[in-house]
Design a protein around this motif. Structure first.
Motif, PDB file in Angstrom:
ATOM      1  N   PRO A 137       0.797  -1.287   0.067  1.00  0.00           N
ATOM      2  CA  PRO A 137      -0.311  -0.043  -0.163  1.00  0.00           C
ATOM      3  C   PRO A 137       0.942   1.319  -0.176  1.00  0.00           C
ATOM      4  N   ARG A 138       2.167   1.374   0.869  1.00  0.00           N
ATOM      5  CA  ARG A 138       2.784   2.484   0.750  1.00  0.00           C
ATOM      6  C   ARG A 138       3.379   2.908  -0.760  1.00  0.00           C
ATOM      7  N   ALA A 139       3.669   1.730  -1.333  1.00  0.00           N
ATOM      8  CA  ALA A 139       4.043   2.070  -2.755  1.00  0.00           C
ATOM      9  C   ALA A 139       2.898   2.709  -3.757  1.00  0.00           C
ATOM     10  N   LEU A 140       1.738   2.092  -3.301  1.00  0.00           N
ATOM     11  CA  LEU A 140       0.630   2.641  -4.370  1.00  0.00           C
ATOM     12  C   LEU A 140       0.391   4.061  -4.009  1.00  0.00           C
ATOM     13  N   VAL A 141       0.370   4.621  -2.672  1.00  0.00           N
ATOM     14  CA  VAL A 141      -0.071   5.945  -2.514  1.00  0.00           C
ATOM     15  C   VAL A 141       1.407   6.913  -2.803  1.00  0.00           C
ATOM     16  N   ASN A 142       2.372   6.318  -2.914  1.00  0.00           N
ATOM     17  CA  ASN A 142       3.449   7.068  -3.279  1.00  0.00           C
ATOM     18  C   ASN A 142       3.439   7.132  -4.965  1.00  0.00           C
ATOM     19  N   ARG A 143       2.538   6.254  -5.648  1.00  0.00           N
ATOM     20  CA  ARG A 143       2.431   6.276  -6.983  1.00  0.00           C
ATOM     21  C   ARG A 143       3.770   5.786  -7.554  1.00  0.00           C
ATOM     22  N   ASP A 144       4.455   4.746  -7.294  1.00  0.00           N
ATOM     23  CA  ASP A 144       5.707   4.615  -7.597  1.00  0.00           C
ATOM     24  C   ASP A 144       5.505   3.085  -6.953  1.00  0.00           C
ATOM     25  N   THR A 145       5.420   2.126  -8.014  1.00  0.00           N
ATOM     26  CA  THR A 145       5.657   0.495  -7.684  1.00  0.00           C
ATOM     27  C   THR A 145       6.676  -0.098  -8.512  1.00  0.00           C
ATOM     28  N   ARG A 146       7.823   0.670  -8.777  1.00  0.00           N
ATOM     29  CA  ARG A 146       9.042  -0.108  -9.530  1.00  0.00           C
ATOM     30  C   ARG A 146       9.592  -0.551  -8.257  1.00  0.00           C
ATOM     31  N   GLY A 147       9.749  -2.077  -8.495  1.00  0.00           N
ATOM     32  CA  GLY A 147      10.744  -2.848  -7.498  1.00  0.00           C
ATOM     33  C   GLY A 147       9.879  -3.991  -6.983  1.00  0.00           C
ATOM     34  N   PHE A 148      10.347  -4.438  -5.774  1.00  0.00           N
ATOM     35  CA  PHE A 148       9.927  -5.798  -4.936  1.00  0.00           C
ATOM     36  C   PHE A 148      10.543  -5.866  -3.819  1.00  0.00           C
ATOM     37  N   ILE A 149      10.008  -6.822  -3.177  1.00  0.00           N
ATOM     38  CA  ILE A 149      10.745  -7.420  -1.880  1.00  0.00           C
ATOM     39  C   ILE A 149      10.785  -8.835  -1.984  1.00  0.00           C
ATOM     40  N   LYS A 150      11.893  -9.487  -1.680  1.00  0.00           N
ATOM     41  CA  LYS A 150      11.986 -10.817  -1.787  1.00  0.00           C
ATOM     42  C   LYS A 150      12.664 -11.475  -0.447  1.00  0.00           C
ATOM     43  N   ILE A 151      11.974 -12.754  -0.167  1.00  0.00           N
ATOM     44  CA  ILE A 151      12.172 -13.389   1.148  1.00  0.00           C
ATOM     45  C   ILE A 151      12.577 -14.599   0.584  1.00  0.00           C
ATOM     46  N   VAL A 152      14.151 -15.135   1.078  1.00  0.00           N
ATOM     47  CA  VAL A 152      14.653 -16.231   1.101  1.00  0.00           C
ATOM     48  C   VAL A 152      14.477 -17.028   2.358  1.00  0.00           C
TER      49      VAL A 152
END
Length: 477
Positions: free
Chosen positions: A392-407
């Motif tokens: 949601p934070r990325a959506l309100v920032n209007r910048d959804t470039r990127g990801f979060i990866k968990i190993v």
């Protein structure tokens, strides 16, 4: 033995040197610090502080140029950059931090500072420092223990014609007083990434020549994400490029670089050339061999796990050891070396969950293992990559470039690595340090509290994605 008026003599004045001097004086030890150039070392003078200050300024300009398309109802603009003014502001910030965080502390703690060039003499059993001051005066000083914290310097590969060019390094690039019309960057690591985006956002047309891929030591997902970001910002990334020669074009005064790209020979032209291919420890001229201190192939001082060199009275900390080149690593090493030298503490530094950040926008950060590293370590891993469109934070920032990866370890659920390409990814890595150090599992993180509309909430959502279709989650649910 020679007279030893000091308990500790430190060569260098960066993060590792200051951490050591502070710890030693707190232990009641007498300390001498020798610096041949500017007090403060790489981080405050030519590295972390100035580069991040300029990156923040470049991001402000980039946002001003692009906010109209990103946020409905907002109209912004930006004129050409006053590079001289920008660099002047950077210098002022650096001078302030150098005074507040370094020079003033010397008087506060009460150790001695000598401006001059120090080299070892006296032999293995009785090492001393021969110090030559700015005026040419020489003195010989002994100490019970010595710490070498001379840092590292930009390194350039053996490219034909490079020595004859006025090429830029990450240090000299940040002293330019006008924005180059075009810039060719050799390298694809953290420094190359930051400098390429910095100058592109200031107005240069940037081309990167990368031997393999961007951030080759990180997850391939990160390389792809940053390549897409750079493409959107007009930065050309040429992969599998091996530069063979460089020269000046006599007709334009610009740079011509010849490179083999995926088996084909190509030429690349630009106004300036920036070489960002890594750094090497600064040990030349210290006369280390005379006192029995062994060095590696890259000039790094070889130490044991307690930061002791092959001479029991000589220690090393920071970039000069060949470990990861972060100021927080240098500081930790400086403190540990002093504890081991004077208290025989036997302490070692655990680098396992060392975080690292590239301050691009979005930033790249990691703590722990990559998918590949986990497999190579014999861990049967399970991974999830959460696109930022589900944060949601990325959506309100209007910048959804990127990801979060968990190993995660598939057998225990324990999280062994987190990588993020996102705004404030460095903060995600900091949170990741605590998660990994605590040995937390995916299930535990998925069920912890996390403030809504924070980027850190993305770690929780990424953990939830191991068992849940996060596209069907409501806000906070």
């Amino acid at each position: 033995m020679a007279e030893t008026p000091f308990d500790l003599a430190v060569i260098g004045s960066g993060g590792g040197a200051f951490a050591a001097a502070i710890r030693a004086t707190n232990l009641g030890k007498s300390v001498l610090m020798v610096e041949r150039s500017t007090v403060g070392g790489t981080c405050v003078n030519t590295g972390c502080v100035p580069s991040k200050a300029l990156l923040a300024a470049a991001e402000a300009r980039h946002v001003a140029l692009n906010a109209s398309g990103r946020f409905p109802g907002i109209s912004t603009s930006a004129v050409e950059v006053d590079m001289a003014g920008l660099i002047g502001g950077k210098r002022s910030l650096v001078e302030t931090m150098r005074s507040d965080k370094y020079i003033d502390l010397i008087e506060n703690y009460g150790w001695e500072l000598r401006q001059g060039n120090a080299v070892f003499a006296g032999g293995h059993d009785d090492p001393v420092l021969e110090i030559t001051g700015p005026d040419g005066a020489r003195e010989s000083i002994g100490a019970a223990h010595y710490l070498v914290a001379t840092g590292s310097a930009s390194w350039a590969p053996p490219i034909e014609g490079l020595a004859d060019l006025d090429y830029l390094t990450s240090t000299t690039a940040m002293e330019l007083e006008e924005v180059p019309e075009s810039l060719l960057v050799i390298g694809g690591g953290y420094v190359a990434l930051e400098q390429a985006q910095l100058f592109a956002r200031l107005g240069s047309k940037v081309t990167m020549l990368v031997r393999s891929r961007l951030a080759s030591a990180e997850e391939p997902d990160a390389s792809r994400a940053l390549r897409e970001v750079f493409a959107d910002e007009g930065i050309r990334v040429v992969r599998r490029a091996a530069v063979s020669s460089v020269r000046v074009d006599p007709s334009t005064g610009g740079i011509v670089a010849s490179a083999t790209v995926s088996g084909r020979q190509e030429e690349f032209r630009s106004a300036r050339l920036l070489v960002a291919t890594g750094r090497r420890p600064v040990t030349a001229g210290l006369n280390l061999a005379a006192v029995g201190v062994k060095t590696g192939d890259g000039g790094e001082i070889l130490t044991d796990n307690r930061l002791n060199s092959s001479n029991a009275r000589i220690w090393a900390a920071g970039d000069v050891t060949g470990h990861r080149e972060f100021v927080y690593v240098a500081a930790a090493q400086g403190s540990v070396a002093v504890e081991n030298a004077f208290n025989n503490a036997g302490r070692e530094i655990n680098y396992r969950n060392l975080p690292r950040v590239a301050f691009t926008t979005p930033a790249l950060a990691r703590v722990g293992m990559t998918d590949k590293e986990a497999n190579e370590a014999g861990i049967r891993c399970e991974c999830r990559v959460l696109p930022l469109e589900y944060v949601p934070r990325a959506l309100v920032n209007r910048d959804t470039r990127g990801f979060i990866k968990i190993v995660a370890d598939a057998d225990t659920g324990r999280i062994v690595g987190i990588t993020a390409v996102a705004k404030d990814a460095g903060e995600l890595a900091a949170a990741g340090v605590y998660i990994l150090e605590a040995g937390m599992t995916v299930e535990q993180v998925a069920n912890l509290w996390s403030p809504y509309l924070t980027m850190a909430e993305g770690i929780k959502i990424a953990a939830q994605s191991f068992t849940t279709d996060v596209s069907k989650l409501s806000c906070c649910a």
